[in-house]
Design an enzyme around this catalytic site. Sequence first.
Site, PDB file in Angstrom:
ATOM      1  N   HIS A 154       0.849  -1.186   0.000  1.00 59.65           N
ATOM      2  CA  HIS A 154       0.000   0.000   0.000  1.00 59.65           C
ATOM      3  C   HIS A 154       0.893   1.248   0.000  1.00 59.65           C
ATOM      4  CE1 HIS A 154      -2.962  -2.982   0.888  1.00 59.65           C
ATOM      5  NE2 HIS A 154      -3.925  -2.094   0.926  1.00 59.65           N
ATOM      6  N   ARG A 632      -5.820 -10.788  -5.000  1.00 56.38           N
ATOM      7  CA  ARG A 632      -7.016 -10.024  -4.609  1.00 56.38           C
ATOM      8  C   ARG A 632      -7.601  -9.346  -5.830  1.00 56.38           C
ATOM      9  NH1 ARG A 632      -8.435  -4.820  -0.872  1.00 56.38           N
ATOM     10  NH2 ARG A 632      -6.727  -3.833  -1.988  1.00 56.38           N
ATOM     11  N   GLU A 753     -16.033  -4.846   3.642  1.00 54.08           N
ATOM     12  CA  GLU A 753     -15.380  -3.559   3.867  1.00 54.08           C
ATOM     13  C   GLU A 753     -16.329  -2.450   4.292  1.00 54.08           C
ATOM     14  OE1 GLU A 753     -11.957  -2.874   0.962  1.00 54.08           O
ATOM     15  OE2 GLU A 753     -13.262  -4.202  -0.182  1.00 54.08           O
ATOM     16  N   ASP A 794     -11.626   1.128   4.359  1.00 55.41           N
ATOM     17  CA  ASP A 794     -12.829   1.592   3.656  1.00 55.41           C
ATOM     18  C   ASP A 794     -14.018   1.745   4.588  1.00 55.41           C
ATOM     19  OD1 ASP A 794     -12.362   1.851   0.634  1.00 55.41           O
ATOM     20  OD2 ASP A 794     -11.354  -0.022   1.105  1.00 55.41           O
ATOM     21  N   ARG A 832      -5.626  -4.223   8.324  1.00 58.94           N
ATOM     22  CA  ARG A 832      -5.316  -2.985   9.035  1.00 58.94           C
ATOM     23  C   ARG A 832      -4.277  -2.157   8.294  1.00 58.94           C
ATOM     24  NH1 ARG A 832      -6.882  -2.882  14.334  1.00 58.94           N
ATOM     25  NH2 ARG A 832      -7.667  -4.822  15.222  1.00 58.94           N
ATOM     26  N   ARG A 965      -9.398   6.350  -2.769  1.00 61.64           N
ATOM     27  CA  ARG A 965      -8.929   5.295  -1.889  1.00 61.64           C
ATOM     28  C   ARG A 965      -8.691   5.845  -0.491  1.00 61.64           C
ATOM     29  NH1 ARG A 965      -7.772   0.456  -3.879  1.00 61.64           N
ATOM     30  NH2 ARG A 965      -7.559   0.184  -6.124  1.00 61.64           N
TER      31      ARG A 965
END
Length: 1105
Positions: A154, A632, A753, A794, A832, A965
């Site tokens: 990320h 994913r 989410e 999210d 997380r 995002r």
Amino acid sequence: MTDITDDISEEISFQGFEDDCKLLRNLLGDVLQSEVGPQFMEKVEKTRVLAQSACNMRMVGIEDTAELLEKQLGAELSQMTLEEALPLARTFSHYLNLSGIAETHHRVTKIRSTAKISKSCDDTFNQLVQSGVSPEELYKTVCNQVVEIVLTAHPTQITRRTLQYKHIRIAHLLEYNDRPDLGQEDRDMLIEDLKREISAIWQTDELRRHRPTPVDEARAGLNIVEQSLWRAVPHYLRRVSNALKKHTGKSLPLTCTPIKFGSWMGGDRDGNPNVTAKVTRNVSLLSRWMAIDLYIREVDNLRFELSVNQCTEKFSRLAHEILEKADVNANMVSLLAPSPFPSKFTLVWLDIVTKRTRCTGIKIQWRIGMKFGINHHSGINLRTIAIMLPLFQHSFQLELIYLPVQDLMINCFCTIYATCFINASELFTVLQLSYCYSEHNEVESHYPCLDFPGSEFMPLHSKDGQPSLRVEESLHDISKLTIRTNGNDNVSNSGIAQSVVTPRGSSFSSSQLLAQRKLFAESQLGRTSFHKLLEPSSSQRPGIAPYRVVLGDTKEKLLKTRKRLELLLEDLPCEYDFKDYYETSEQLLEPLIMCYNSLEYCGSAILAEGRLADLIRRVATFGMVLMKLDLRQESGRHSETLDAITNYLDMGTYSEWDEDKKLEFLTRELKGKRPLVPPTIEVASDVKEVLDTFRVAAELGSDSLGAYVISMASNASDVLAVELLQKDARLSIAGELGRPCPGGTLRVVPLFETVKDLREAGSVIRKLLSIDWYHKHIIDNHNSHQEVMVGYSDSGKDAGRFTAAWELYKAQEEVVAACNEYGIKVTLFHGRGGSIGRGGGPTYLAIQSQPPGSVMGSLRSTEQGEMVQAKFGLPQIAVRQLEIYTTAVLLATLRPPKPPKEEKWRNLMDKISKISCSLYRNTVYENPEFLAYFHEATPEAELGFLNIGSRPTRRKSSVGIGHLRAIPWIFAWTQTRFVLPSWLGVGAGLKGICEKGHTEDLRAMYKDWPFFQSTIDLIEMVLGKADIPIAKHYDEVLVSESRQELGAELRKELLTAEKFVLEITGHVNCLKTTVSLRKLIESRLPFLNSMNMLQVEILKRLETR
């Protein structure tokens, strides 16, 4: 200043910390004096003094003076040119980084110097035994515990990897500087080294000038393993084992590891078009290559260490068998070696039966006499047979031997059964290894053949071009071997025997032949003669070092495994025999455990427990891939794929069906045995990419891949759709390979989410498990284990941090209850982030506040972005983090957190959540001015230009908050020190309940309910880090006058949240109880405030252009 937290928050020695900060700051100053000059350094110092003075005034409550000093600082910064502002920002940024390095160093020092560390294995095991847990239960629980830490890419890690390495180097130098025995000369050299590193840092560009690819991100994750986790894991497991031995009397089993690692780097394609099927395949192979490379290094070191001779009889036999095989390899390769032949040549005799075929040459049935009395049979069709023609300069004749050399080389377990020694001054060997192409082929080798120039020749005793064979005697009657030398055993230089037939019409030079022979020999050995120079000479009998022999064989196999992976990565043909390389960790563990058992049996347990045990534990932890790669993808992409398939098959449009019809179709297809997707189907590129991903997943299997995560999952059909696409791809690949796909099917993990999806999570899992096919599938293929992922980022962006925390808590309760109803074990996967707004926080606190029964010896959790380096960048810090994960999960399993005492508490949480969510959504999604205010008050737009990740900042091209995002959403507010997503709505919710007379109830909840306590504590910490004056400065300079009122209202909300949080906790201020954290923040404020004010000035200039 961010809202990031970690678990390494032990008190540190501030005197030592400040001394190191002063040393590093002075060295940075020395570097800058030479790099930018004394005049610039005067500006740096003036800016620092103004900022420090303003901070001091504010700390003692003299607000008016602080504001005046801040205005003067702002005026100074506004007069700077961009050429002056850039080095100033760099100077303060580097100093903050150097302070962070010093802080981490002193945390490590504190850990080392503390006799009994809280949350360590020793401390926690002792607590559990003292509280009544039996040693047997403790031992069993630890051995069965499964925690997987999943590293993600990320985009929150801004620091370039090259700078991270330099920071680590400085940390090592600070550690060396603490040595009491360091002499003055050594200390002076160390200071020079520090200055050199700081100079290199200053001269290095801090920013990536190109966006990293997914493969770049994966390499960064693998580097964390190589630089830190590779060393940390054995140390951590030793600590677990020693603590177990101390408190239960039994050590941790060698191949048992409570923690494993996974990765999303190169597998997370949710909204990231740069992650393709090919990228996933290459990243998986690269991970395997890195694992094998690390194992080769360790085996090399282990061979050097284990020089002992004493071993068990079984192990001795294994070592001798390996040596026998090596002898045969050496003899066979000597036929092809480029070096000059010795004066005596060894002949291998074969029983040969010949049979003519129509046009394919000769069918040979050959039998090799084995050393141990075993016969090996193989039928081979060769158009032209490999022939060995001895050429001598004297009248000499030897009965011809036909030798299929290549296959003899492959089946290298044979050894010499009978030999004949012949004096020869020169030997010329012609080899032709081309395979038959006719219908009469019975056995076809899959090994590459070598074509030799000038290969059209007539063998001895041939008629009409058809070769014939003459073997005078049986192999078993070697005494009758006839060698006619015209009565002379010595070969003169006078001529060549007339019986020798030379190649026809050939331009076949000896140099060409030598080159071909060299290539062939090296292809069989898998190494060059140069590499041999780097190897120690082989042990000779008697007096061999058996462990070196076995580990040498292990290394050879690892080298071939690595070479095979290189060929696969380069998309080159790779046809290794499966016996020549390692595919699974069990195969690699076998010789290592044999070494361990032999040493232990012979009384050398102390040797076995050293480097060898560490290597075995590494293999058990990292396997053959270091980190299994998760895949994913968003649920909508699977629906689009099924739409394309059902439309192609004239079945209608899948996405338009209701849920019941979808489930009926999916279940029916899953029960069938035929593939659904026609091989001739033509689909759009997006759909093809999804199908290609499932094909790659089928090719790699569960040996290389972990879970398939479905983001934005909301229905049972989302899970079954992936199961169907996975099954279809596996059927297709198995048909192409002619054998089952490697490994098993991937775990399919729904990710819930949004708040809406979290509220439906329990019913979705119940629906899934009620389907007979799925329930049986989970039992048969996944050991009665269901994995469910819950998303923090999210959900927080959707409803605010407080509501998200409560909905996540309830969703986990419902999922656990649903699985329990169907007798299925559950593992919860926590997505997380690093910041509180994205579900971050101290790991120990987070795990200890989960719902009772949700952590039953298993847990998965992501570590994202900058937190990967912060928690695992140094081996000592990594060991501490791994212990914290282990002990937190162990306590949550054996001593689950308390549930809410009264139903009233749950009702109060519902009310707080409702009020909080309402204010949050009204502000963020319903207020028409908020989006414009967000763009003006934060550098959100500018953050998009930073090359910190391969993934786009938005899922779709819209400009609203909805498709933004969570990471840039949090990141933008963190830059302004307002950290709005972490607290917005909390004050309104707590205020509404307190004003109704429930303040004492909330205080009781804070005291006796771990979940509520951890939620409030994290919010309190964020409020303590937020800075209202700095956030106000952003608004006053950057936000249009019509929207400044909105900013003022939001700052009031922050003060409301602070007021009621402190009322519940009973604290004086938000950082009162964390003295260490408060001091660390205060030490950085002069530099941090200056950078914020400089950022405001730059953003203002950008607006006016």
